[in-house]
Design an enzyme around this catalytic site. Structure first.
Site, short mmCIF file in Angstrom:
data_model
loop_
_atom_site.label_atom_id
_atom_site.label_comp_id
_atom_site.label_asym_id
_atom_site.label_seq_id
_atom_site.Cartn_x
_atom_site.Cartn_y
_atom_site.Cartn_z
N ASP A 23 41.27 33.33 36.09
CA ASP A 23 42.07 32.48 36.99
C ASP A 23 43.55 32.82 36.85
OD1 ASP A 23 42.57 30.56 38.85
OD2 ASP A 23 42.29 28.86 37.51
N ASN A 25 45.45 34.72 39.40
CA ASN A 25 45.96 35.88 40.17
C ASN A 25 47.02 35.46 41.19
OD1 ASN A 25 44.02 37.32 38.84
ND2 ASN A 25 42.67 37.59 40.60
N GLY A 26 46.76 34.35 41.88
CA GLY A 26 47.66 33.90 42.93
C GLY A 26 49.02 33.52 42.35
N HIS A 40 45.39 39.76 43.11
CA HIS A 40 43.97 40.12 42.95
C HIS A 40 43.83 41.59 42.53
CE1 HIS A 40 42.74 36.24 44.17
NE2 HIS A 40 43.04 36.36 45.45
N SER A 68 33.38 32.36 43.40
CA SER A 68 32.45 31.23 43.27
C SER A 68 31.88 30.83 44.64
CB SER A 68 33.18 30.03 42.66
OG SER A 68 34.08 29.49 43.61
N SER A 69 30.81 30.04 44.60
CA SER A 69 30.24 29.50 45.84
C SER A 69 31.33 28.77 46.63
CB SER A 69 29.13 28.49 45.53
OG SER A 69 28.23 29.00 44.59
N GLU A 70 32.25 28.13 45.90
CA GLU A 70 33.32 27.35 46.55
C GLU A 70 34.43 28.24 47.12
OE1 GLU A 70 32.10 26.68 43.41
OE2 GLU A 70 30.80 25.07 44.15
N TRP A 72 34.26 30.58 49.09
CA TRP A 72 34.07 30.87 50.52
C TRP A 72 34.97 29.99 51.37
CZ3 TRP A 72 31.94 35.24 51.75
CH2 TRP A 72 30.91 35.78 50.96
N LEU A 134 27.26 48.16 26.98
CA LEU A 134 27.64 46.81 27.43
C LEU A 134 26.90 46.40 28.71
CD1 LEU A 134 29.85 44.49 27.00
CD2 LEU A 134 31.15 45.71 28.76
N ARG A 197 38.61 23.54 32.81
CA ARG A 197 37.37 23.16 33.52
C ARG A 197 36.40 24.32 33.48
NH1 ARG A 197 40.95 21.16 37.56
NH2 ARG A 197 40.89 23.17 38.61
N SER A 199 34.23 24.59 36.14
CA SER A 199 34.22 24.92 37.58
C SER A 199 32.91 25.54 38.07
CB SER A 199 35.40 25.85 37.91
OG SER A 199 36.61 25.19 37.70
C1 FPP Z 1 41.19 33.33 40.66
O1 FPP Z 1 42.59 33.36 40.75
C2 FPP Z 1 40.63 34.65 40.96
C3 FPP Z 1 39.70 34.92 41.90
C4 FPP Z 1 39.10 33.90 42.77
C5 FPP Z 1 39.27 36.30 42.14
C6 FPP Z 1 38.94 37.09 40.93
C7 FPP Z 1 38.99 38.51 41.30
C8 FPP Z 1 39.51 39.49 40.54
C9 FPP Z 1 40.00 39.31 39.17
C10 FPP Z 1 39.65 40.83 41.14
C11 FPP Z 1 38.58 41.82 41.03
C12 FPP Z 1 37.35 41.51 40.29
C13 FPP Z 1 36.35 42.42 40.13
C14 FPP Z 1 35.12 42.06 39.40
C15 FPP Z 1 36.48 43.79 40.67
P1 FPP Z 1 43.29 32.47 41.86
O2 FPP Z 1 43.38 33.28 43.10
O3 FPP Z 1 42.55 31.19 42.01
O4 FPP Z 1 44.70 32.26 41.23
P2 FPP Z 1 45.60 30.95 41.32
O5 FPP Z 1 44.86 29.84 40.63
O6 FPP Z 1 46.85 31.33 40.58
O7 FPP Z 1 45.86 30.68 42.78
#
Ligand code: FPP
Length: 253
Positions: A23, A25-26, A40, A68-70, A72, A134, A197, A199
């Site tokens: 979690d 990335n954003g 991402h 996750s399912s959510e 979408w 692995l 969480r 989640s």
């Molecule tokens: C949650 O961060 C991240 C995701 C929903 C996407 C996870 C995907 C990757 C790490 C990229 C590639 C993965 C693979 C397996 C190739 P968020 O977007 O909810 O971040 P935020 O909470 O800061 O908004």
């Protein structure tokens, strides 16, 4: 105490199975005035680092919550970016995973993924299925409740077909139908990004897992952070509902 170059204690218990919610990335992208997809992409690079760190440490299985399912329900453009990223990452990394003896598996509701992604996943799974290194499991379009419902449906079908007595349905029978039933349950769960969480991740499988939460955002979660999580795990006493064993000093159970 001996310490290896990443900072982990030599001889400390290594989790057999690590499960991660990636979690943040954003927020990582926003902190750099960049769009979410920038985060991402950085997250995908952190995936490679996590896989390598787990492989080096002797972890047997790593399960990553990618979508996750959510998820979408996110804006269609972000969903498209993520699906494209999964596709390109598969294209780029599958051969390397295979060369490193890694077995790749996807868990989740494949029916919701677009056909070309489904095909690439099936090809990568076929190519790596006999690998003995692995076990890398990617949860995509996955939800813990979905997983339990699928397991219940499979048992219900057996009952309806006359192949199972309803009285035989117990935790073992349901557990055998759940995703990753052939692997040990996760020993260590990690969630980055500050939320505390689960989640809807691996709800059944996490029953006795040690839960580690960190504020570090996923793109910054490097090998040193992975070792920090593993060192924390090594310091935990696992009792699975039992009392500490006074004679053994209540070691790692
Ligand atoms: C949650 O961060 C991240 C995701 C929903 C996407 C996870 C995907 C990757 C790490 C990229 C590639 C993965 C693979 C397996 C190739 P968020 O977007 O909810 O971040 P935020 O909470 O800061 O908004």
């Amino acid at each position: 105490m001996t310490v290896d170059k990443q900072g982990s204690q030599a001889g400390a218990p290594v989790p057999r199975h690590v499960a991660i919610i990636m979690d943040g990335n954003g927020r990582w992208a926003r902190a750099r005035n960049q769009p979410r997809h920038y985060g991402h992409r950085a997250g995908a690079r952190a995936v490679r680092e996590a896989v390598e760190a787990c492989g080096r440490a002797g972890v047997e299985a790593l399960t990553l919550f990618a979508f996750s399912s959510e998820n979408w329900r996110r804006p269609a453009t972000e969903v498209r970016v993520l699906m494209e990223l999964f596709l390109r990452t598969l294209d780029r990394e599958t051969d390397r995973l295979h060369e490193n003896d890694i077995r790749l598996r996807m868990i989740g509701d494949r029916s919701r993924l677009e056909p070309r992604l489904r095909e690439r996943i099936a090809t990568a799974e076929r190519l790596t299925r006999d690998n003995r290194g692995l076990h890398l499991n990617v949860a995509a379009s996955y939800g813990g409740r979905w997983d339990i419902a699928c397991a219940a449906r499979a048992l219900a079908r057996e009952v309806a077909a006359g192949d199972r007595d309803p009285e035989s349905i117990d935790e073992t029978a349901l557990g055998e139908q759940i995703s990753l039933a052939d692997l040990p349950a996760p020993d260590l769960f990690v969630r980055t990004g500050g939320e505390r969480r689960i989640s809807n991740f691996l709800l059944w499988q996490l029953a006795y897992t040690e839960l580690y939460f960190t504020d570090v955002l996923w793109p910054d979660f490097d090998a040193a952070e992975m070792h920090r999580a593993m060192d924390w795990y090594a310091s935990r006493q696992r009792r699975f509902g039992r009392v500490p064993d006074a004679d053994s000093g209540a070691g790692h159970a």
